[in-house]
Design a protein around this motif. Structure first.
Motif, PDB file in Angstrom:
ATOM      1  N   TRP A 279       2.313  -2.553   3.618  1.00  0.00           N
ATOM      2  CA  TRP A 279       1.878  -2.964   2.281  1.00  0.00           C
ATOM      3  C   TRP A 279       2.875  -2.508   1.225  1.00  0.00           C
ATOM      4  O   TRP A 279       3.221  -3.251   0.320  1.00  0.00           O
ATOM      5  CB  TRP A 279       0.485  -2.441   1.952  1.00  0.00           C
ATOM      6  N   GLU A 280       3.347  -1.282   1.339  1.00  0.00           N
ATOM      7  CA  GLU A 280       4.298  -0.758   0.360  1.00  0.00           C
ATOM      8  C   GLU A 280       5.577  -1.608   0.344  1.00  0.00           C
ATOM      9  O   GLU A 280       6.105  -1.933  -0.724  1.00  0.00           O
ATOM     10  CB  GLU A 280       4.625   0.702   0.675  1.00  0.00           C
ATOM     11  N   LEU A 281       6.054  -2.000   1.513  1.00  0.00           N
ATOM     12  CA  LEU A 281       7.237  -2.862   1.588  1.00  0.00           C
ATOM     13  C   LEU A 281       6.956  -4.240   0.986  1.00  0.00           C
ATOM     14  O   LEU A 281       7.775  -4.787   0.241  1.00  0.00           O
ATOM     15  CB  LEU A 281       7.716  -2.992   3.038  1.00  0.00           C
ATOM     16  N   GLN A 282       5.798  -4.808   1.313  1.00  0.00           N
ATOM     17  CA  GLN A 282       5.406  -6.116   0.763  1.00  0.00           C
ATOM     18  C   GLN A 282       5.271  -6.044  -0.753  1.00  0.00           C
ATOM     19  O   GLN A 282       5.739  -6.933  -1.471  1.00  0.00           O
ATOM     20  CB  GLN A 282       4.095  -6.578   1.404  1.00  0.00           C
ATOM     21  N   ARG A 283       4.657  -5.000  -1.218  1.00  0.00           N
ATOM     22  CA  ARG A 283       4.485  -4.824  -2.672  1.00  0.00           C
ATOM     23  C   ARG A 283       5.831  -4.755  -3.369  1.00  0.00           C
ATOM     24  O   ARG A 283       6.044  -5.384  -4.408  1.00  0.00           O
ATOM     25  CB  ARG A 283       3.681  -3.552  -2.917  1.00  0.00           C
ATOM     26  N   HIS A 284       6.760  -4.016  -2.792  1.00  0.00           N
ATOM     27  CA  HIS A 284       8.087  -3.888  -3.404  1.00  0.00           C
ATOM     28  C   HIS A 284       8.840  -5.230  -3.387  1.00  0.00           C
ATOM     29  O   HIS A 284       9.562  -5.553  -4.327  1.00  0.00           O
ATOM     30  CB  HIS A 284       8.907  -2.804  -2.704  1.00  0.00           C
ATOM     31  N   ARG A 285       8.670  -6.009  -2.319  1.00  0.00           N
ATOM     32  CA  ARG A 285       9.312  -7.328  -2.262  1.00  0.00           C
ATOM     33  C   ARG A 285       8.741  -8.272  -3.329  1.00  0.00           C
ATOM     34  O   ARG A 285       9.481  -9.017  -3.956  1.00  0.00           O
ATOM     35  CB  ARG A 285       9.136  -7.957  -0.875  1.00  0.00           C
ATOM     36  N   ARG A 286       7.417  -8.231  -3.506  1.00  0.00           N
ATOM     37  CA  ARG A 286       6.777  -9.140  -4.467  1.00  0.00           C
ATOM     38  C   ARG A 286       7.006  -8.737  -5.913  1.00  0.00           C
ATOM     39  O   ARG A 286       7.188  -9.586  -6.785  1.00  0.00           O
ATOM     40  CB  ARG A 286       5.264  -9.203  -4.219  1.00  0.00           C
ATOM     41  N   TRP A 287       6.951  -7.436  -6.175  1.00  0.00           N
ATOM     42  CA  TRP A 287       7.082  -6.939  -7.539  1.00  0.00           C
ATOM     43  C   TRP A 287       8.089  -5.784  -7.588  1.00  0.00           C
ATOM     44  O   TRP A 287       7.728  -4.625  -7.795  1.00  0.00           O
ATOM     45  CB  TRP A 287       5.733  -6.466  -8.069  1.00  0.00           C
ATOM     46  N   PRO A 288       9.366  -6.086  -7.404  1.00  0.00           N
ATOM     47  CA  PRO A 288      10.377  -5.007  -7.320  1.00  0.00           C
ATOM     48  C   PRO A 288      10.503  -4.185  -8.604  1.00  0.00           C
ATOM     49  O   PRO A 288      10.927  -3.033  -8.552  1.00  0.00           O
ATOM     50  CB  PRO A 288      11.673  -5.752  -7.006  1.00  0.00           C
ATOM     51  N   ASP A 289      10.126  -4.745  -9.737  1.00  0.00           N
ATOM     52  CA  ASP A 289      10.260  -4.029 -11.004  1.00  0.00           C
ATOM     53  C   ASP A 289       8.950  -3.430 -11.502  1.00  0.00           C
ATOM     54  O   ASP A 289       8.868  -2.989 -12.655  1.00  0.00           O
ATOM     55  CB  ASP A 289      10.830  -4.977 -12.075  1.00  0.00           C
ATOM     56  N   SER A 290       7.942  -3.413 -10.665  1.00  0.00           N
ATOM     57  CA  SER A 290       6.637  -2.894 -11.079  1.00  0.00           C
ATOM     58  C   SER A 290       6.726  -1.399 -11.358  1.00  0.00           C
ATOM     59  O   SER A 290       7.274  -0.630 -10.575  1.00  0.00           O
ATOM     60  CB  SER A 290       5.596  -3.135  -9.988  1.00  0.00           C
ATOM     61  N   SER A 291       6.164  -1.027 -12.500  1.00  0.00           N
ATOM     62  CA  SER A 291       6.097   0.402 -12.836  1.00  0.00           C
ATOM     63  C   SER A 291       4.683   0.943 -12.655  1.00  0.00           C
ATOM     64  O   SER A 291       4.404   2.090 -12.985  1.00  0.00           O
ATOM     65  CB  SER A 291       6.564   0.616 -14.276  1.00  0.00           C
ATOM     66  N   ASN A 292       3.792   0.127 -12.123  1.00  0.00           N
ATOM     67  CA  ASN A 292       2.410   0.543 -11.892  1.00  0.00           C
ATOM     68  C   ASN A 292       2.388   1.586 -10.777  1.00  0.00           C
ATOM     69  O   ASN A 292       2.866   1.326  -9.680  1.00  0.00           O
ATOM     70  CB  ASN A 292       1.560  -0.674 -11.512  1.00  0.00           C
ATOM     71  N   PRO A 293       1.837   2.779 -11.041  1.00  0.00           N
ATOM     72  CA  PRO A 293       1.877   3.853 -10.042  1.00  0.00           C
ATOM     73  C   PRO A 293       0.820   3.739  -8.938  1.00  0.00           C
ATOM     74  O   PRO A 293       0.875   4.482  -7.960  1.00  0.00           O
ATOM     75  CB  PRO A 293       1.624   5.107 -10.876  1.00  0.00           C
ATOM     76  N   TYR A 294      -0.127   2.824  -9.087  1.00  0.00           N
ATOM     77  CA  TYR A 294      -1.205   2.733  -8.112  1.00  0.00           C
ATOM     78  C   TYR A 294      -0.747   2.042  -6.837  1.00  0.00           C
ATOM     79  O   TYR A 294       0.123   1.175  -6.856  1.00  0.00           O
ATOM     80  CB  TYR A 294      -2.417   2.011  -8.703  1.00  0.00           C
TER      81      TYR A 294
ATOM     82  N   PRO B 116      -5.299   0.350 -12.415  1.00  0.00           N
ATOM     83  CA  PRO B 116      -5.541   0.120 -10.988  1.00  0.00           C
ATOM     84  C   PRO B 116      -6.249  -1.218 -10.800  1.00  0.00           C
ATOM     85  O   PRO B 116      -6.663  -1.844 -11.780  1.00  0.00           O
ATOM     86  CB  PRO B 116      -6.474   1.267 -10.602  1.00  0.00           C
ATOM     87  N   ILE B 117      -6.378  -1.650  -9.576  1.00  0.00           N
ATOM     88  CA  ILE B 117      -7.195  -2.834  -9.341  1.00  0.00           C
ATOM     89  C   ILE B 117      -8.643  -2.463  -9.624  1.00  0.00           C
ATOM     90  O   ILE B 117      -9.026  -1.300  -9.536  1.00  0.00           O
ATOM     91  CB  ILE B 117      -7.025  -3.400  -7.904  1.00  0.00           C
ATOM     92  N   SER B 118      -9.430  -3.442  -9.949  1.00  0.00           N
ATOM     93  CA  SER B 118     -10.820  -3.162 -10.294  1.00  0.00           C
ATOM     94  C   SER B 118     -11.685  -3.048  -9.042  1.00  0.00           C
ATOM     95  O   SER B 118     -11.317  -3.535  -7.971  1.00  0.00           O
ATOM     96  CB  SER B 118     -11.367  -4.278 -11.188  1.00  0.00           C
ATOM     97  N   ALA B 119     -12.831  -2.429  -9.211  1.00  0.00           N
ATOM     98  CA  ALA B 119     -13.790  -2.332  -8.104  1.00  0.00           C
ATOM     99  C   ALA B 119     -14.226  -3.726  -7.671  1.00  0.00           C
ATOM    100  O   ALA B 119     -14.466  -3.977  -6.492  1.00  0.00           O
ATOM    101  CB  ALA B 119     -14.993  -1.496  -8.524  1.00  0.00           C
ATOM    102  N   GLY B 120     -14.291  -4.657  -8.626  1.00  0.00           N
ATOM    103  CA  GLY B 120     -14.666  -6.036  -8.299  1.00  0.00           C
ATOM    104  C   GLY B 120     -13.683  -6.703  -7.356  1.00  0.00           C
ATOM    105  O   GLY B 120     -14.078  -7.460  -6.460  1.00  0.00           O
TER     106      GLY B 120
END
Length: 115
Positions: free
Chosen positions: A18-33, A48-52
């Motif tokens: 997931w961490e690798l996929q997340r970095h590929r999709r959003w390489p410039d994301s500064s979201n710490p979650y 963060p993502i919501s409980a919903g």
């Protein structure tokens, strides 16, 4: 306060993927979650993502998220019988952790952890 959780090999592989996929999709994301959506990944405030969202994802596979958590707690107690471990892993109160231990190990009802 940091909270260390030790992962089994399978969960570690999934988390790494997931961490690798997340970095590929959003390489410039500064979201710490760890978990983000396409909206929260690019939000500079880092929500963060919501409980919903979590509930929706579990509903899609036919599994209530709360039930999965309870199942994980019960499985952990079957192996350890340690209420302190439950409190640390799942953020349970002393009373809840003791209740889980006693339901998984009825032989301890008259022992040192009985309320």
């Amino acid at each position: 306060m940091d909270h260390v959780i030790y992962l089994d090999a399978f969960t570690l592989r999934l988390a790494t993927a997931w961490e690798l996929q997340r970095h590929r999709r959003w390489p410039d994301s500064s979201n710490p979650y760890f978990f983000v959506t396409r909206n929260t990944a690019v939000d500079d405030s880092g929500p963060p993502i919501s409980a919903g969202v979590v509930q929706l994802l579990f509903q899609r596979v036919g599994l209530p998220a709360g039930r999965l958590r309870v199942d994980r707690i019960v499985d952990e107690e079957r192996h350890s019988a340690d209420p302190v471990r439950l409190m640390e892993l799942f953020g349970l109160s002393n009373l809840s952790a003791t209740g889980y231990v006693l339901s998984a190990h009825p032989d301890k009802k008259n022992g040192p952890i009985a309320p």
